[in-house]
Design an enzyme around this catalytic site. Structure first.
Site, PDB file in Angstrom:
ATOM      1  CE  LYS A 197      16.560   9.789   4.525  1.00  0.00           C
ATOM      2  NZ  LYS A 197      16.211  10.442   5.800  1.00  0.00           N
ATOM      3  CD  GLU A 242      12.271   9.644  13.681  1.00  0.00           C
ATOM      4  OE1 GLU A 242      12.085  10.563  12.864  1.00  0.00           O
ATOM      5  OE2 GLU A 242      13.149   8.791  13.543  1.00  0.00           O
TER       6      GLU A 242
END
Length: 440
Positions: A197, A242
């Site tokens: 990723k 986040e």
């Protein structure tokens, strides 16, 4: 008419000297006194900020910290930027005198920090303000910090700031078509097995006819996204969903967000059945679940050496924000002795949520193909007190003031082997919405 700068003017981070050396160490006096948490004056911390560009904010659900003035500051860069800031603040705390009648996380001597995503280029900053006002639960306080003890300021809401006017947006380093080609390049490498990723970002420029009062932008962000942390440190601002890491009296918490879906625009009400179907689709998406698994695993692996015990949920939950939904996991643990919140943030950065997996290969690929400088975008941002307690978010849904009239906006998304460049471009456009709306 608004004038947009060229990208060459963005390379220094917009202001100041990114290579400024550490300031001479000096002892400070920090005095914290309790305030009445039920006072109407403290109902809106952002309303207390004075009309100046260099203000500080870390606010969520109306609680948190705001500050202004500069009692001490370090700017640093390179792979040792976290260690430099930690050493500097530890030495400052050891030399300073602290009187704290509240004794909660965030009171006493405290600093706000914002760190560059990459080792190079980019600078990081850690600022000890002159005044901090905090509120959490039943506790409220004001801290003054300086070379000598000083009485607390008289706190009162300031005049409402004017919202930005006549803002023009434009692509910065690359346009959408170019960026999709970058994503396609990354997908081909992922399919070849080079890595699992990578997170790729893009940027926009926003120019206003009149000087932008950052307090108005922060107000819009806090009102629209109350569950996010509305932050401002050294001209970097945003509303991040986040939480990279929190340390509070030894308890460690980290929220992982990775895997995203957004409403169609026809059904903005999260209670509508179509949005519930979207949430179900997100939680069943193999692409998003794969992306989230990489991110959660990277956080757990990074925290484990610094914690005596940990809890990692088996499955994520869906976090709903006004403009987007994320897969989310809250990881908890107990910090080992002597490990500060900034130590934990340094160990976690960059997580798979903003870099990729494996970490080193992903960061190298970002530097090779992303075609822009991230500066402090996607780096840790937050605060730490002299005990090591603190909260550090990831500078997402964010922008940086380049000058009084101009801001640079950032958005990114996780790319895996099954990613579609057009879909990923649409995801970045959705993620630009919070800052675009706050500036519009």
């Amino acid at each position: 008419m608004s004038q947009l700068p060229t990208t060459s003017s963005l390379r220094s981070g917009g202001h100041g000297d990114p290579e400024k050396s550490e300031s001479e160490q000096r002892a400070l006096v920090a005095t914290t006194v309790a305030l009445d948490a039920g006072s109407e004056t403290l109902d809106d911390l952002l309303a207390l900020l004075p009309a100046r560009r260099r203000v500080l904010s870390w606010v969520r659900h109306g609680e948190g910290l705001v500050g202004w003035g500069t009692a001490a500051q370090i700017r640093t860069s390179g792979p040792e930027r976290f260690a430099h800031a930690t050493k500097w603040f530890d030495e400052l705390a050891a030399a300073s005198t602290v009187s704290d009648e509240v004794e909660v996380p965030g009171s006493g001597l405290i600093g706000f920090g914002s760190f560059a995503f990459a080792d190079l280029p980019g600078y990081s900053v850690f600022t000890v303000p002159s005044v901090v006002v905090g509120r959490r639960g039943d506790a409220a306080w004001v801290t003054t910090i300086g070379p000598a003890a000083s009485p607390p300021p008289v706190l009162a809401p300031t005049a409402p700031p004017e919202s930005p006017r006549d803002v023009v947006f434009a692509d910065a380093y690359v346009d959408g078509e170019h960026w999709m080609r970058i994503v396609a390049d990354a997908v081909s490498r992922l399919q070849a097995g080079d890595l699992d990723k990578v997170v790729l970002a893009r940027d926009l420029l926003a120019a206003a006819d009149a000087p932008i009062d950052i307090r108005a932008v922060l107000r819009r962000l806090a009102d629209t996204y109350p569950t996010c942390w509305t932050f401002h440190v050294d001209d970097l601002f945003g509303a991040t969903p986040e939480l990279l890491v929190r340390r509070e009296r030894g308890l460690v918490t980290s929220r992982v967000l990775a895997g995203t879906i957004w409403p169609t625009g026809e059904d903005a009400d999260p209670q509508r059945s179509s949005d519930l179907a979207l949430a179900a689709s997100l939680s069943e998406s193999s692409k998003n679940l794969e992306e989230h698994e990489y991110a959660a695993r990277s956080v757990a692996d990074a925290l484990e050496p610094h914690c005596s015990s940990m809890n990692v949920p088996e499955a994520p939950f869906v976090l709903k924000l006004p403009n987007v939904m994320h897969l989310a996991t809250d990881i908890t643990g107990v910090a080992s002795d002597g490990v500060s919140s900034l130590d934990l943030a340094a160990a976690l950065h960059p997580s798979a949520a903003v870099g990729g997996t494996p970490r080193e290969q992903a960061v190298d690929l970002i530097a090779e193909i992303e075609s822009m400088e991230r500066a402090r975008y996607a780096g840790p941002v937050g605060w730490m007190d002299a005990t090591g307690d603190g909260e550090w978010g990831i500078a997402l849904r964010s922008a940086e003031m380049i000058d009084d009239h101009t801001a640079r906006l950032f958005a990114g998304c996780g790319i895996v082997a099954g990613s579609d460049p057009e879909t990923e471009l649409a995801e970045t456009q959705a993620k630009f919405v919070p800052i675009r709306d706050a500036l519009s």
